[in-house]
Structures are given as C-alpha cells and as structure tokens.
Write a protein that holds these residues in place. Structure first.
Motif, mmCIF file in Angstrom:
data_model
loop_
_atom_site.group_PDB
_atom_site.id
_atom_site.type_symbol
_atom_site.label_atom_id
_atom_site.label_comp_id
_atom_site.label_asym_id
_atom_site.label_seq_id
_atom_site.Cartn_x
_atom_site.Cartn_y
_atom_site.Cartn_z
ATOM 1 N N ASP A 124 0.825 -1.221 0.000
ATOM 2 C CA ASP A 124 0.000 0.000 0.000
ATOM 3 C C ASP A 124 0.855 1.266 0.000
ATOM 4 O O ASP A 124 0.339 2.366 -0.216
ATOM 5 C CB ASP A 124 -0.878 0.062 1.268
ATOM 6 C CG ASP A 124 -1.848 -1.097 1.333
ATOM 7 O OD1 ASP A 124 -2.329 -1.494 0.257
ATOM 8 O OD2 ASP A 124 -2.096 -1.612 2.444
ATOM 9 N N LEU A 125 2.152 1.125 0.291
ATOM 10 C CA LEU A 125 2.982 2.315 0.541
ATOM 11 C C LEU A 125 3.253 3.107 -0.735
ATOM 12 O O LEU A 125 3.428 2.535 -1.806
ATOM 13 C CB LEU A 125 4.315 1.897 1.180
ATOM 14 C CG LEU A 125 4.176 1.213 2.538
ATOM 15 C CD1 LEU A 125 5.530 0.693 3.012
ATOM 16 C CD2 LEU A 125 3.597 2.192 3.571
ATOM 17 N N GLU A 126 3.339 4.432 -0.577
ATOM 18 C CA GLU A 126 3.670 5.278 -1.739
ATOM 19 C C GLU A 126 5.114 5.753 -1.673
ATOM 20 O O GLU A 126 5.691 6.146 -2.683
ATOM 21 C CB GLU A 126 2.725 6.470 -1.853
ATOM 22 C CG GLU A 126 3.012 7.574 -0.878
ATOM 23 C CD GLU A 126 2.118 8.791 -1.042
ATOM 24 O OE1 GLU A 126 1.840 9.164 -2.190
ATOM 25 O OE2 GLU A 126 1.717 9.350 -0.023
ATOM 26 N N ALA A 127 5.714 5.761 -0.473
ATOM 27 C CA ALA A 127 7.106 6.201 -0.324
ATOM 28 C C ALA A 127 7.624 5.735 1.034
ATOM 29 O O ALA A 127 6.829 5.401 1.928
ATOM 30 C CB ALA A 127 7.197 7.719 -0.416
ATOM 31 N N VAL A 128 8.950 5.698 1.171
ATOM 32 C CA VAL A 128 9.561 5.353 2.455
ATOM 33 C C VAL A 128 10.474 6.510 2.862
ATOM 34 O O VAL A 128 11.349 6.923 2.086
ATOM 35 C CB VAL A 128 10.374 4.037 2.372
ATOM 36 C CG1 VAL A 128 10.954 3.689 3.741
ATOM 37 C CG2 VAL A 128 9.488 2.896 1.868
ATOM 38 N N ALA A 129 10.244 7.041 4.073
ATOM 39 C CA ALA A 129 11.087 8.121 4.606
ATOM 40 C C ALA A 129 11.978 7.534 5.690
ATOM 41 O O ALA A 129 11.566 6.606 6.401
ATOM 42 C CB ALA A 129 10.210 9.217 5.198
ATOM 43 N N VAL A 130 13.174 8.074 5.826
ATOM 44 C CA VAL A 130 14.092 7.540 6.831
ATOM 45 C C VAL A 130 15.030 8.639 7.314
ATOM 46 O O VAL A 130 15.421 9.515 6.536
ATOM 47 C CB VAL A 130 14.874 6.328 6.263
ATOM 48 C CG1 VAL A 130 15.730 6.714 5.062
ATOM 49 C CG2 VAL A 130 15.732 5.673 7.338
ATOM 50 N N THR A 131 15.391 8.589 8.594
ATOM 51 C CA THR A 131 16.368 9.538 9.123
ATOM 52 C C THR A 131 17.734 9.221 8.516
ATOM 53 O O THR A 131 18.226 8.097 8.640
ATOM 54 C CB THR A 131 16.477 9.409 10.660
ATOM 55 O OG1 THR A 131 15.170 9.532 11.205
ATOM 56 C CG2 THR A 131 17.394 10.461 11.236
ATOM 57 N N ALA A 132 18.338 10.237 7.882
ATOM 58 C CA ALA A 132 19.656 10.039 7.254
ATOM 59 C C ALA A 132 20.767 10.543 8.158
ATOM 60 O O ALA A 132 21.930 10.204 7.978
ATOM 61 C CB ALA A 132 19.689 10.767 5.926
ATOM 62 N N GLY A 133 20.466 11.382 9.144
ATOM 63 C CA GLY A 133 21.447 11.916 10.078
ATOM 64 C C GLY A 133 20.872 13.173 10.697
ATOM 65 O O GLY A 133 19.763 13.565 10.337
ATOM 66 N N PRO A 134 21.521 13.821 11.643
ATOM 67 C CA PRO A 134 22.718 13.339 12.310
ATOM 68 C C PRO A 134 22.350 12.321 13.385
ATOM 69 O O PRO A 134 21.204 12.248 13.812
ATOM 70 C CB PRO A 134 23.283 14.615 12.943
ATOM 71 C CG PRO A 134 22.104 15.513 13.152
ATOM 72 C CD PRO A 134 21.112 15.159 12.077
ATOM 73 N N GLY A 135 23.355 11.544 13.809
ATOM 74 C CA GLY A 135 23.119 10.530 14.828
ATOM 75 C C GLY A 135 24.286 9.561 14.871
ATOM 76 O O GLY A 135 25.361 9.842 14.333
ATOM 77 N N LEU A 136 24.060 8.408 15.490
ATOM 78 C CA LEU A 136 25.095 7.369 15.555
ATOM 79 C C LEU A 136 25.140 6.685 14.191
ATOM 80 O O LEU A 136 24.114 6.170 13.726
ATOM 81 C CB LEU A 136 24.756 6.345 16.638
ATOM 82 C CG LEU A 136 24.571 6.904 18.055
ATOM 83 C CD1 LEU A 136 24.031 5.823 18.990
ATOM 84 C CD2 LEU A 136 25.896 7.451 18.572
ATOM 85 N N ILE A 137 26.311 6.667 13.574
ATOM 86 C CA ILE A 137 26.361 6.253 12.178
ATOM 87 C C ILE A 137 25.900 4.803 11.987
ATOM 88 O O ILE A 137 25.149 4.500 11.055
ATOM 89 C CB ILE A 137 27.756 6.535 11.543
ATOM 90 C CG1 ILE A 137 27.708 6.391 10.036
ATOM 91 C CG2 ILE A 137 28.849 5.666 12.136
ATOM 92 C CD1 ILE A 137 26.902 7.452 9.338
ATOM 93 N N GLY A 138 26.318 3.907 12.887
ATOM 94 C CA GLY A 138 25.911 2.499 12.748
ATOM 95 C C GLY A 138 24.409 2.345 12.895
ATOM 96 O O GLY A 138 23.760 1.597 12.157
ATOM 97 N N ALA A 139 23.844 3.086 13.833
ATOM 98 C CA ALA A 139 22.396 3.034 14.083
ATOM 99 C C ALA A 139 21.633 3.568 12.869
ATOM 100 O O ALA A 139 20.657 2.965 12.407
ATOM 101 C CB ALA A 139 22.068 3.849 15.332
ATOM 102 N N LEU A 140 22.119 4.691 12.322
ATOM 103 C CA LEU A 140 21.476 5.286 11.136
ATOM 104 C C LEU A 140 21.514 4.330 9.954
ATOM 105 O O LEU A 140 20.540 4.217 9.202
ATOM 106 C CB LEU A 140 22.201 6.578 10.749
ATOM 107 C CG LEU A 140 22.009 7.770 11.691
ATOM 108 C CD1 LEU A 140 23.101 8.818 11.446
ATOM 109 C CD2 LEU A 140 20.631 8.392 11.502
ATOM 110 N N LEU A 141 22.654 3.635 9.794
ATOM 111 C CA LEU A 141 22.809 2.742 8.638
ATOM 112 C C LEU A 141 21.806 1.602 8.665
ATOM 113 O O LEU A 141 21.330 1.161 7.610
ATOM 114 C CB LEU A 141 24.242 2.189 8.580
ATOM 115 C CG LEU A 141 25.270 3.187 8.030
ATOM 116 C CD1 LEU A 141 26.691 2.668 8.216
ATOM 117 C CD2 LEU A 141 24.981 3.488 6.555
ATOM 118 N N VAL A 142 21.454 1.127 9.858
ATOM 119 C CA VAL A 142 20.463 0.052 9.942
ATOM 120 C C VAL A 142 19.109 0.557 9.438
ATOM 121 O O VAL A 142 18.433 -0.103 8.637
ATOM 122 C CB VAL A 142 20.336 -0.501 11.386
ATOM 123 C CG1 VAL A 142 19.241 -1.556 11.458
ATOM 124 C CG2 VAL A 142 21.665 -1.067 11.867
#
Ligand code: KG4
Ligand code: ZN
Length: 334
Positions: free
Chosen positions: A70-88
């Motif tokens: 059903d989804l039309e798009a996926v949004a995700v936090t790209a930064g700033p933050g802990l790089i390993g956590a963001l990459l997941v």
C-alpha cells in the motif's frame, strides 16, 4: 496512499505510517539495555536496531491497517546521529523501497523534531519560533516555512538533555535521566542549592550547560555520597530549574529581538513538565499562541520524520541505492 517512516538515529527503533499530516501509527521500541551502562553504547544500539527494525515496521503497518504494497514512499532519518544506528534504518528503508520501486525520502533528524509541530491534530503553520532541546542538540530555530529552519542560537558545549542525563547519573538515577530527574525534582526545593543560570548575561542566543554540570559535580563532592543521596531531590529540582531557566531566558530574548506569531518546542527535553509550564507562562504573558506538541512526539519517534518528509525532495529508484547516512552535518535547510 500512506507513507512509511523509519527512525533509528540513537537508541530507539521507531516506525510510523502517515497519511499526509495524520499519524496512522507510531511505534517506538526503546532499548532498555543501555541503562546498565549509564548511556547509549553505539554498537549495542546498532545490534538492537538490526533485531527490531523489521518487527517494528511490521507493527507500524499492522497498527495502521496497511501492508507493504500500500505504501507510496519510504522516509528515513539520514542523520545526524550514531552512524551504525542510522545505517540500519537506512538499509531497512532501501530494502523496503527498492523492490517496489518506491521513492526514498532521506530526512534530517533535527528537521524532524521541528516538523512534529506540523502534524494533526492542530498542525502549526510557519512562521514560528521553535526551541529544540534533545540529548544531542539544543538550539533556537526560526521556522519561516515547512522546508527548513535557521539556527538563531545553539549550545556551545553540552546539549540540555546530555547535561540532564549526566546530572541524573550523578544522582544515581537510570538512563535516560530526564523523566527520572523530573520525577525526583517534584519532591525537591529548587532554591535549596544555588546553580548558575549560565549565559544569562550573555547578550546572544547561544546556550551553555557544561558549567551547570560542573557546579553539580562540586556540590556533590562537598556533600559526599550519603549527603548527595539524602539531598538528591533538592539537587534534582535545583538542576532542572537552572536548565529550564536558561532555556526560557534565551527564548524570551529571541522573542524580544524579533516578533514571532507563535512558539513551539521540540526534542526530548521538551517533554519536561516544568519547561512546558514555563514556556506556556511566557507565551501567556505575551498573548502568543504556544503549540504544545504531545510528549510522545517530543522524544524520538518516526511520525516526526514522516512529517518532515512531506516537505523534503524524494529520491527516485535506483538513485538512492548510493545514498549514505551522515553522523554530523547539514541542518536547517538540510
Ligand atoms: O529527542 P530525544 O528523544 O533524542 C535525541 O535526539 O537526543 O531526546 C532525548 C533526551 C534525553 O537526554 C532525555 O533525558 C531527555 O531528552 N528527556 C527529558 C525528559 N524526557 C526525555 N528531559 C527532561 N525531562 C523529561 N521529561
Ligand atoms: Zn532526537
């Protein structure tokens, strides 16, 4: 068509489904493991995100009554933050978006904290002045449109939440310290100890919290372990009042410098009751509308990322496959 948003910049694994400014679901899985270390251990956070990402996304979809297709798009936090956590989070978002050829919307975490104010019910329309205080950042944002903000002043050392977490640790409280410090402070006398309201004479709009933390170190040293434990409620109340005092002093100054039609808050520290009451009072004195975003939308969550995504340029498939997360970097216009 709903939008899926994912946030994994620190220790909370979050997913939300939104239909425009309406939040259909908002799932937050906090990692309790960091409590015994007294802070977030980046590698532990990344591993937990790996385990939790898909179940949390599935829970958000199920709460919203939606499926992946059903989804039309996926949004995700790209930064700033802990790089390993963001990459997941970013890898999870790509893995959901790419097979369906959906666009991916990379969002700046701090724009997310501001954009929590754009959500239903009663979305706040720019322009407004927003005080953002979290575990990693503290700044005054001039929000002139939905697409970004200008930093009018920011902390020169610790973030407000970081100082609160360190103070809570000195007082023997768990992590994160904010909610526990607030509970303990409710039984204390804020005037029992003198804490410096740092930067109050500085004419600018920057903040500083490290001196406040040092003041607490010295007071605790003089009181000794037993004395600190005995006076913990007074210490918590005094420390909290000094943080709230500095945040509201700078907010008041910003309002003196430029007329703003409304005031808003963002970031985990904005969940603090005494801060919310102090800002509400300041706004009442000036007959200014104060947008009290819910506590759940102040601390890290994915609904705020979905909100910012509505005003962020999507990246089409397959261009985002090369897109990377950033630990520190752009902010505001992002
Ligand atoms: O925005 P957030 O969830 O994560 C970051 O982006 O950093 O903010 C977390 C911070 C922590 O330092 C936490 O102790 C603080 O927000 N916090 C509070 C309260 N709830 C969370 N500080 C004071 N009072 C609270 N009730
Ligand atoms: Zn945050």
């Amino acid at each position: 068509m709903p939008l899926l948003a994912i946030e994994t910049s620190c220790d909370d694994t979050c997913a939300a489904v939104l239909d425009g400014p309406t939040v259909l679901s908002n799932v937050i899985s906090s990692q309790a493991d960091h409590e015994r270390y007294g802070g977030v251990v980046p590698e532990v956070a990344s591993r937990h995100h790996l385990e939790l990402a898909i179940p949390v996304v599935e829970a958000a979809l199920s709460d919203a009554g939606a499926g992946f297709d059903d989804l039309e798009a996926v949004a995700v936090t790209a930064g700033p933050g802990l790089i390993g956590a963001l990459l997941v989070g970013l890898s999870t978002a790509k893995a959901i978006a790419a097979p369906r050829r959906l666009p991916l919307i990379p969002v700046d975490h701090l724009r997310g904290h501001v954009a929590a104010n754009f959500l239903e019910p009663e979305p706040l329309e720019p322009p407004f002045l927003c005080l953002v205080a979290s575990g990693g950042h503290t700044f005054l944002a001039a929000v002139r449109d939905h697409g970004g903000f200008e930093v009018l002043g920011e902390t020169l050392d610790d973030a407000a939440g970081e100082a609160i977490d360190k103070a809570a640790r000195m007082l023997g409280l768990g992590f994160p310290g904010g909610p526990e410090l607030e509970r303990l402070a409710a039984d204390g006398d804020p005037d029992a100890f003198t804490f410096p309201v740092a930067m109050s004479r500085d004419p600018g709009l920057d903040f500083s919290f490290s001196g406040l933390k040092t003041a607490l170190v010295y007071i605790c040293r003089d009181l000794g372990e037993a004395g600190t434990a005995e006076r913990a409620a007074d210490l918590a109340a005094g420390f909290q009042a000094a943080v709230v005092g500095q945040l509201t002093t700078k907010l008041r100054r910003a309002l003196d410098q430029e007329p703003w039609p409304a005031v808003a808050l963002g970031g985990g520290v904005a969940a603090n009751g005494p801060l919310r009451r102090a800002v509400a009072q300041l706004c009442a004195e000036r007959s200014l509308p104060f947008k009290e975003v819910s506590r759940e939308l102040c601390t890290d969550n994915a609904a705020m990322i979905g909100s910012a995504a509505r005003f962020t340029e999507p990246i089409a498939y397959p261009d985002y496959l090369r897109f990377d997360a950033f630990a520190t970097g752009p902010r505001g216009g992002g």
